[in-house]
Scaffold this active site. Structure first.
Site, mmCIF file in Angstrom:
data_model
loop_
_atom_site.group_PDB
_atom_site.id
_atom_site.type_symbol
_atom_site.label_atom_id
_atom_site.label_comp_id
_atom_site.label_asym_id
_atom_site.label_seq_id
_atom_site.Cartn_x
_atom_site.Cartn_y
_atom_site.Cartn_z
ATOM 1 N N LYS A 190 91.894 37.002 -3.570
ATOM 2 C CA LYS A 190 91.907 38.467 -3.351
ATOM 3 C C LYS A 190 92.332 38.683 -1.899
ATOM 4 O O LYS A 190 91.530 38.567 -0.983
ATOM 5 C CB LYS A 190 90.496 39.020 -3.588
ATOM 6 C CG LYS A 190 90.443 40.470 -4.034
ATOM 7 C CD LYS A 190 91.123 41.463 -3.129
ATOM 8 C CE LYS A 190 90.283 41.853 -1.937
ATOM 9 N NZ LYS A 190 91.033 42.674 -0.955
ATOM 10 N N GLU A 265 84.016 32.626 7.586
ATOM 11 C CA GLU A 265 84.651 32.662 8.909
ATOM 12 C C GLU A 265 84.677 34.121 9.317
ATOM 13 O O GLU A 265 85.391 34.915 8.717
ATOM 14 C CB GLU A 265 86.090 32.140 8.839
ATOM 15 C CG GLU A 265 86.295 30.896 7.996
ATOM 16 C CD GLU A 265 86.093 29.615 8.769
ATOM 17 O OE1 GLU A 265 85.595 29.699 9.909
ATOM 18 O OE2 GLU A 265 86.399 28.563 8.231
ATOM 19 N N CYS A 299 90.970 36.160 15.445
ATOM 20 C CA CYS A 299 89.519 35.967 15.456
ATOM 21 C C CYS A 299 89.075 35.174 16.674
ATOM 22 O O CYS A 299 88.003 35.407 17.226
ATOM 23 C CB CYS A 299 89.071 35.263 14.187
ATOM 24 S SG CYS A 299 89.941 33.726 13.875
ATOM 25 N N GLU A 397 83.581 43.369 18.947
ATOM 26 C CA GLU A 397 84.918 42.873 18.644
ATOM 27 C C GLU A 397 85.874 44.051 18.499
ATOM 28 O O GLU A 397 85.647 44.946 17.676
ATOM 29 C CB GLU A 397 84.895 42.068 17.334
ATOM 30 C CG GLU A 397 86.245 41.458 17.027
ATOM 31 C CD GLU A 397 86.275 40.683 15.715
ATOM 32 O OE1 GLU A 397 85.781 41.201 14.702
ATOM 33 O OE2 GLU A 397 86.811 39.557 15.700
HETATM 34 P P1 NAD Z 1 87.306 42.768 6.303
HETATM 35 O O1 NAD Z 1 85.964 42.156 6.323
HETATM 36 O O2 NAD Z 1 87.418 44.242 6.362
HETATM 37 O O3 NAD Z 1 88.112 42.331 4.993
HETATM 38 C C1 NAD Z 1 88.330 40.972 4.674
HETATM 39 C C2 NAD Z 1 88.518 40.848 3.179
HETATM 40 O O4 NAD Z 1 87.286 41.171 2.529
HETATM 41 C C3 NAD Z 1 89.563 41.779 2.597
HETATM 42 O O5 NAD Z 1 90.280 41.121 1.586
HETATM 43 C C4 NAD Z 1 88.717 42.891 2.006
HETATM 44 O O6 NAD Z 1 89.346 43.575 0.963
HETATM 45 C C5 NAD Z 1 87.513 42.121 1.501
HETATM 46 N N1 NAD Z 1 86.295 42.908 1.315
HETATM 47 C C6 NAD Z 1 85.885 44.006 1.980
HETATM 48 N N2 NAD Z 1 84.689 44.431 1.512
HETATM 49 C C7 NAD Z 1 84.318 43.573 0.536
HETATM 50 C C8 NAD Z 1 83.178 43.484 -0.318
HETATM 51 N N3 NAD Z 1 82.183 44.362 -0.262
HETATM 52 N N4 NAD Z 1 83.127 42.464 -1.205
HETATM 53 C C9 NAD Z 1 84.121 41.552 -1.269
HETATM 54 N N5 NAD Z 1 85.237 41.604 -0.487
HETATM 55 C C10 NAD Z 1 85.326 42.595 0.404
HETATM 56 O O7 NAD Z 1 88.109 42.077 7.501
HETATM 57 P P2 NAD Z 1 89.568 42.433 8.032
HETATM 58 O O8 NAD Z 1 89.484 43.714 8.776
HETATM 59 O O9 NAD Z 1 90.543 42.271 6.912
HETATM 60 O O10 NAD Z 1 89.832 41.220 9.039
HETATM 61 C C11 NAD Z 1 89.498 41.238 10.375
HETATM 62 C C12 NAD Z 1 88.212 40.463 10.616
HETATM 63 O O11 NAD Z 1 88.356 39.120 10.168
HETATM 64 C C13 NAD Z 1 87.834 40.352 12.091
HETATM 65 O O12 NAD Z 1 86.465 40.551 12.255
HETATM 66 C C14 NAD Z 1 88.201 38.910 12.431
HETATM 67 O O13 NAD Z 1 87.521 38.364 13.540
HETATM 68 C C15 NAD Z 1 87.877 38.219 11.160
HETATM 69 N N6 NAD Z 1 88.585 36.941 11.092
HETATM 70 C C16 NAD Z 1 87.858 35.792 11.261
HETATM 71 C C17 NAD Z 1 88.511 34.566 11.233
HETATM 72 C C18 NAD Z 1 87.729 33.299 11.427
HETATM 73 O O14 NAD Z 1 88.259 32.246 11.083
HETATM 74 N N7 NAD Z 1 86.519 33.333 11.940
HETATM 75 C C19 NAD Z 1 89.893 34.504 11.018
HETATM 76 C C20 NAD Z 1 90.591 35.705 10.866
HETATM 77 C C21 NAD Z 1 89.921 36.916 10.891
#
Ligand code: NAD
Length: 504
Positions: A190, A265, A299, A397
């Site tokens: 997804k 992550e 991230c 962040e």
């Molecule tokens: P997000 O949490 O908004 O979304 C990530 C994914 O989760 C998307 O596919 C989204 O549709 C899905 N999602 C959202 N709500 C959900 C739910 N209730 N149930 C299941 N899935 C759900 O994150 P984002 O804005 O897409 O990405 C940015 C974030 O990701 C930042 O905080 C960044 O630091 C983090 N990130 C971390 C790493 C790491 O390796 N630690 C790497 C890249 C990004």
């Protein structure tokens, strides 16, 4: 304060799809109920495609296809060498079309094209790495002389649910797809709703490489709909998630009902600590790249820079001058260093932090939209100095091209500042004192530490964060451990000595 260098063209790739569909059981399909959502490009903020919006019924269909491929198909039962050949073919295909992948990724995400190209190549490398790893894999056998042999029977867990974010989407998808498939799992991916374009390319790449139908399934959609349904589906025993910490907490709660395996992550607010004895030129290059590459949507961004007081003024002046010269503009232009942020909602969030920063720190560079870029989600690389550790721009962040610089006097103060946030993903330490470097590295709350370097990692090393930055480490064998069960099998070689219950 504004940005000096801008690129103002807008490149649109040829043959852009106008509809983005799910891929289930080897076929591109729409949502059962026909739901869709709009996909924008971050330079014009116009809708360029509609994507199928997966619901519970679509997830059910995808999980059924993945389960059937797992229970009845060849993939989990193939010899590691045979699976590895397919994974290498995937890597070959990604490499062969890296330029096309990069231009689509750049168009969808706003990442600068040169950086998107690097991410496509890294995606190929992820597949090569896990192909090699499963062929070379060893498992434990323990002998009790004359009595017993005990061995580990490693088994793929089943249908893996993979949920990914919008920053470097194609590469981050590969980071989960490669070990999951290498392990013999079948998957439902997804991808993030802001950036569904490149994910749909996996379908053709996998098919051509020889991945059987049903092994890879893709459901697009909104997190709270498609993502939530995947997390809650009882036939998906494990979830690998990358995204925001708050989303991770929701998913963690929702996994509890079925006691799913989870790998998370999450977010970061990583410190770069620059001591007076550091190679300052190298530290400035690296800390600029660390927070302004990938538009700051990274991230592991070094979004807090802690600088020893005796070099603080010099560091800030040189850092700000360089930040003001960063080229911002059309992501497709190879000269662009910072492109457009992914989506107007995210742009609004980052801009709100820029305004908060103006009340919390001393603005040294940027501070708003670059002059000459009137449309699109452009933010000037923004530098705040004298930021107190209680400031929101120090603690939270931002996930954009915004950095907070704070002075320190002693090693102990630097460590307290570095550890004084809820996150613990990465840390970067700049010093030529070997003893200080290792002591600091071992004391800092971070899953990953780079000494005198920015974020370059060997794929064998653990990847992940501590505190609010994640749960579990992937990377190398740890990823294979996550997607497999290590079943212990015990064989008796001698007469069994069993207490004879009921035998008097
Ligand atoms: P997000 O949490 O908004 O979304 C990530 C994914 O989760 C998307 O596919 C989204 O549709 C899905 N999602 C959202 N709500 C959900 C739910 N209730 N149930 C299941 N899935 C759900 O994150 P984002 O804005 O897409 O990405 C940015 C974030 O990701 C930042 O905080 C960044 O630091 C983090 N990130 C971390 C790493 C790491 O390796 N630690 C790497 C890249 C990004």
């Amino acid at each position: 304060m504004t940005q000096t260098s801008v690129q103002t063209t807008h490149y649109v790739p040829a043959d852009l799809p106008t509809s983005i569909r799910h891929f289930i059981g080897g076929e591109f399909v729409d949502s059962v109920g026909g739901e869709t959502f709009d996909v924008l490009d971050p330079v014009s903020n116009q809708t360029y495609a509609t994507a199928a919006a997966g619901q519970q019924a679509d997830i059910a269909r995808a999980v059924a296809a993945a389960k059937d491929a797992f229970d009845n198909g060849p993939w989990p039962r193939m010899l590691p060498r045979a699976r590895a050949r397919v994974l290498h073919a995937i890597a070959d295909a990604v490499e062969a079309q890296d330029a096309r992948l990069a231009e689509l990724e750049t168009f969808d995400t706003g990442l600068p094209i040169t950086q998107a190209l690097g991410q496509a190549q890294r995606a190929a490398e992820n597949f090569r790495f896990f192909a090699d790893l499963i062929v070379a894999q060893v498992d434990d056998t323990y002998k009790v002389p004359g009595r017993q042999i005990n061995y580990v029977n490693r088994k793929p867990v089943g249908v893996a649910g993979l949920i990914t974010p919008w920053n470097t989407p194609f590469m981050l998808e590969s980071w989960k797809l490669a070990p999951a498939l290498a392990s013999g799992c079948t998957v439902v991916l997804k991808p993030a709703e802001f950036t569904p374009l490149s994910a749909s390319l996996w379908a053709e790449i996998f098919r051509t490489a020889g991945v059987p139908d049903g092994v890879f399934n893709l459901v697009n959609g909104i997190g709270e709909e498609a993502g939530d349904a995947l997390v809650k589906h009882p036939d998906v025993p494990l979830i690998s998630f990358t995204g925001e910490t708050t989303t991770g907490q929701t998913i963690y709660r929702n996994c509890a009902a079925n006691l799913k395996g989870i790998s998370m992550e999450l977010g970061g607010k990583s410190p770069a600590v620059v001591f007076a004895d550091a190679d300052l030129d190298a530290a400035i290059d690296s800390t600029l790249f660390g927070v302004f590459s990938l538009n700051g949507e990274r991230c592991t961004a070094s979004s807090r820079i802690l600088v020893e007081r005796s070099i603080y003024d010099d560091f800030c002046a040189r850092y700000a001058a360089r930040a003001q010269s960063i080229v911002v503009g059309d992501p497709h232009d190879p000269k662009t260093e910072v492109g457009a942020l992914v989506h107007p909602d995210h742009y609004a969030k980052v801009m709100s932090y820029v305004e908060i920063g103006k009340t919390e720190g001393l603005l040294l560079a940027g501070g708003g939209r670059p002059e000459g870029l009137t449309e699109g989600n452009y933010v000037s690389p923004t530098v705040f100095a004298d930021v107190a550790p209680t400031a929101r721009i120090f603690q939270e962040e931002i996930f954009g091209p915004v950095v907070a610089i704070t002075p320190f006097e002693t090693d102990a103060e630097a460590l307290a500042l570095a550890n004084g946030v809820k996150y613990g993903l990465a840390a970067y330490i700049w010093t030529t004192n070997l003893v200080r470097a290792h002591n600091f590295a071992q004391a800092v709350d971070a899953g990953m530490v780079w000494l005198n370097s920015h974020n370059v990692r060997d794929l064998r090393t653990p990847f992940g964060g501590v505190k609010a930055s994640g749960l579990g480490h992937e990377g190398g064998y740890r990823s294979i451990d996550f997607y497999t069960d290590s079943q212990a099998v015990h064989i008796t070689l001698a007469p069994v000595h069993t207490p004879r219950f009921g035998g008097n």
